[in-house]
Design a protein around this motif. Structure first.
Motif, mmCIF file in Angstrom:
data_model
loop_
_atom_site.group_PDB
_atom_site.id
_atom_site.type_symbol
_atom_site.label_atom_id
_atom_site.label_comp_id
_atom_site.label_asym_id
_atom_site.label_seq_id
_atom_site.Cartn_x
_atom_site.Cartn_y
_atom_site.Cartn_z
ATOM 1 N N LYS A 4 0.837 -1.198 0.000
ATOM 2 C CA LYS A 4 0.000 0.000 0.000
ATOM 3 C C LYS A 4 0.874 1.250 0.000
ATOM 4 C CE LYS A 4 -4.227 -0.409 1.973
ATOM 5 N NZ LYS A 4 -5.059 -0.813 3.085
ATOM 6 N N MET B 69 2.627 1.853 -3.384
ATOM 7 C CA MET B 69 1.788 1.685 -4.578
ATOM 8 C C MET B 69 2.208 2.620 -5.710
ATOM 9 S SD MET B 69 -0.420 0.045 -6.201
ATOM 10 C CE MET B 69 -0.936 -1.107 -4.914
ATOM 11 N N LEU C 236 -5.750 -1.472 -8.599
ATOM 12 C CA LEU C 236 -4.619 -1.318 -7.681
ATOM 13 C C LEU C 236 -4.794 -2.243 -6.474
ATOM 14 C CD1 LEU C 236 -3.875 2.517 -7.843
ATOM 15 C CD2 LEU C 236 -3.375 0.684 -9.471
ATOM 16 N N GLU D 13 -2.062 -4.885 -4.902
ATOM 17 C CA GLU D 13 -1.741 -4.857 -3.470
ATOM 18 C C GLU D 13 -1.936 -6.260 -2.864
ATOM 19 O OE1 GLU D 13 -3.727 -1.380 -1.705
ATOM 20 O OE2 GLU D 13 -4.245 -2.771 -0.068
#
Lengths: 447, 447
Positions: A5, A8, A424, A428
């Motif tokens: 996270k 990212m 995304l 993750e």
């Protein structure tokens, strides 16, 4: 996952750089650049890299072994499907663009996104814990989308470089209700062209009384291959087919299957041969198929009678263990000869791929499932095979590795279509998933 | 014939003027100009002309009757086939050019040349002998090449204008060794499209296990129509078929047939179902056929597996007396339903044409044969039917006229192809042939 996270933005930059390279068949520069990108990235993660050549694009092999500990092999590919009609794309396919919580680009999921998540899992581990908990190997090829024609020879030459205790394959993701999807196999495929020829030129159709018509010949030949009740009539075709076990049948009933949604998407009143429910899934995963891809003779767009002089068709057979495409090709040719269709020419198209399945009960599978359950809330859906075909058998059958396929896809990822995109959140979770798998596999097989 | 020889320059000028008009479907100006040219020319020959309308191009009816004497009806058409690939032509198709002893132009034989020879026969007779020896009528239509869709309604309305003791049809010529060719009939034709539909879009071919495939459906449906031994399997298809008589069989054995030349031209090792000699001719003239014109599904030019979502095919049935196309269409639909192919959509393409044959023994036929023998040295070859289809049945069956077809073609006339051409010697003989027929028919039927 927290690490993923936090990083990212870097991961998206990394994946965007990779996806900007047009690494598809017929684009040697794009393929070379992508191979170099993969090699550099794996070196950055602390692996030692080999560039292997066998006539096609460079195959990247990388490894960092831990003597005395298990080794896992990751299979990925850096080539992508052509973008198709570029006008159908919201953003240019090779100019990656983040929009909302998704990254749009050709290859964003298949297969660059999956590889980038794995690379960042290695980085995360090394930054957070130091040395990796087990040996890792990578094989990243550049011809997966065209049937991996050079991979068999390369593995014959360099087999030991790919030895491991198990293999994590390239494709997977999450389905409805964020349920993770794992695949334990791939179908084999035999893809052939059949051709019939008649007179030197097309004739006036009144000669239909006396002149040979190749469209009729080919049509009769193909109709002898499968009956309208979907029974494949080639003698010996089913002889080696390995049906589902009791455990397989039990497992299939736990798979997600929204029958109504599929009927609606396809706009058909029912499935083939009245299939539904678990029977649908068993047929799809455990039965081989004989698909008529195309048939062409004469010109159906003309309102003008004629007797055609050539007819061609493509057929593909999707195969299940232990059907071998070379043997099925022999059976097909023998069938046509025995049915008085020796005039039909059979030509294989593209590389034949063998089927492979890892048994659900294999300890490697169980270990991957356990790791998956630590990362995802819903139970994983474990598919005995994907519908597609690929070189999995080279690792699974020839090298003897158990294989599980997983990745960063989602229901709207449009893999192979326009607007391919990765979420995304899946990148993750993909990092966390791979890290959890490494951690779990380091403890040895499940009991 | 001497008159024709002396007036050849005028006749070529006349035919060139006529052939310069692009009178084909979709060219209303060319069709109008050609109709006007025909009307004017028939008036010049002393006939009274009617311009008949029934929704298509004008039909020209003309007549000069002799009360108490027989009447002959000439059928011709002023429309032509499109030129096709104009680059394949030596000279532009609508700029008639004499080269050696031939005139090159679209329509030079079919059917403008045949009509011009008839017009000059009338002129010759009137200049040499005064009044015509019998009543003559002409019908010259402008939609023959597209199946004469408006002619049935027109004949229903104006039937009496076409009554006669016999009809001379539009097409014929000379074959090998300058043997004149006469045709006593035409095949009927039913031309249909069959279509199957599957899922809303084409699918990945791995769905072949469970998704309906319209290419398979259509292929199975069509394979149920005819067996590989050429037996048409539609129930009732052969019920009304009228076989050849003993006299027909004897006559067929006298027809010219160069089997080796045809095998060489077609470049095939043999004919359908092992046919040869008289059996070949009997099958060609007396048997109906079911021809597969075209079949299209998917894209055979792509090396890419897929499950298609639509399949189409065209079939034509060439019919013999007394098969009616409307009845055959009903039988086809009933067959598909009974064979569980109710999902296949059947659409008729183009107008259905009925078959017709005049018996060889008819006195009108014998009179035309006698007249032919006075003009040509070799004996005429009398074909029971042409392989093609046309509106002959409207005159032969509906109006009850005996019909013989003859014209000004030759072996290299390339009718419907590039470089269509007429030989001046055939125009010359054509004039003499028509004059001899008028003379002979004026004496009443053969005994």
């Amino acid at each position: 996952r927290t690490y993923a996270k936090e990083h990212m933005a870097d991961m998206v930059r990394d994946l965007s750089e990779f996806c900007a390279l047009p690494s598809m068949a017929g684009q040697p520069q794009g393929l070379n650049d992508a191979a170099a990108w993969v090699a550099r990235s794996l070196e950055d993660c602390g692996l030692s890299v080999r560039r292997l050549e066998s006539g096609g694009p460079t195959v990247i092999q990388a490894q960092r072994l831990r003597p005395g500990r298990p080794t896992v092999l990751f299979y990925n590919h850096y080539d992508v499907q052509p973008p198709g009609d570029e006008d159908a794309w919201r953003f240019p396919p090779f100019e990656p663009r983040q929009h909302g919580r998704r990254l749009y680009a050709r290859g964003a999921v298949d297969n660059k996104g999956a590889l980038v998540a794995r690379l960042w899992a290695l980085r995360a581990w090394r930054e957070l814990y130091g040395e990796l908990p087990l040996g890792v190997r990578f094989v990243v090829e550049g011809e997966e989308e065209i049937g991996s024609p050079h991979l068999p020879a390369l593995l014959q030459e360099h087999g030991p470089l790919f030895q491991a205790d198990g293999c994590i394959w390239e494709a997977g993701g999450v389905g409805a209700q964020a349920r993770p999807l794992l695949y334990l196999g791939m179908k084999g495929v035999l893809y052939v062209e059949l051709e019939a020829r008649g007179t030197a030129q097309a004739l006036h159709s009144s000669w239909g009384t006396v002149a040979p018509n190749p469209a009729w010949r080919l049509l009769w030949a193909i109709s002898s291959l499968k009956s309208p009740d979907e029974d494949i009539l080639i003698e010996g075709f089913y002889d080696t087919v390995d049906g589902p076990s009791r455990e397989d049948i039990r497992q299939v009933q736990e798979l997600p299957f929204d029958q109504e949604a599929l009927l609606e998407a396809w706009q058909v009143p029912g499935f083939l041969a009245g299939l539904s429910g678990a029977m649908f899934l068993l047929a799809h995963f455990y039965a081989p198929s004989c698909n008529l891809d195309s048939f062409q003779s004469g010109q159906v767009e003309h309102i003008h009678t004629a007797l055609p002089n050539v007819a061609r068709a493509h057929l593909d057979f999707r195969l299940v263990p232990d059907q071998q495409p070379e043997e099925i090709l022999d059976l097909l040719r023998r069938h046509l000869e025995e049915q008085d269709f020796a005039d039909i020419v059979v030509r294989p198209l593209g590389p034949a791929l063998r089927p492979f399945r890892t048994p659900l009960e294999h300890p490697f599978v169980q270990a991957v499932v356990e790791a998956t359950r630590t990362v995802f809330h819903p139970r994983p859906a474990i598919f005995p095979t994907s519908g597609g075909s690929g070189p999995m058998y080279l690792f699974g059958q020839d090298l003897g590795l158990p294989v599980v396929s997983l990745g960063v896809g989602h229901l709207e990822d449009n893999v192979h279509g326009a607007d391919e995109n990765v979420r995304l959140v899946d990148l993750e979770r993909g990092v966390a998933h791979v890290a959890a798998i490494m951690e779990r596999l380091a403890q040895g097989p499940a009991q």
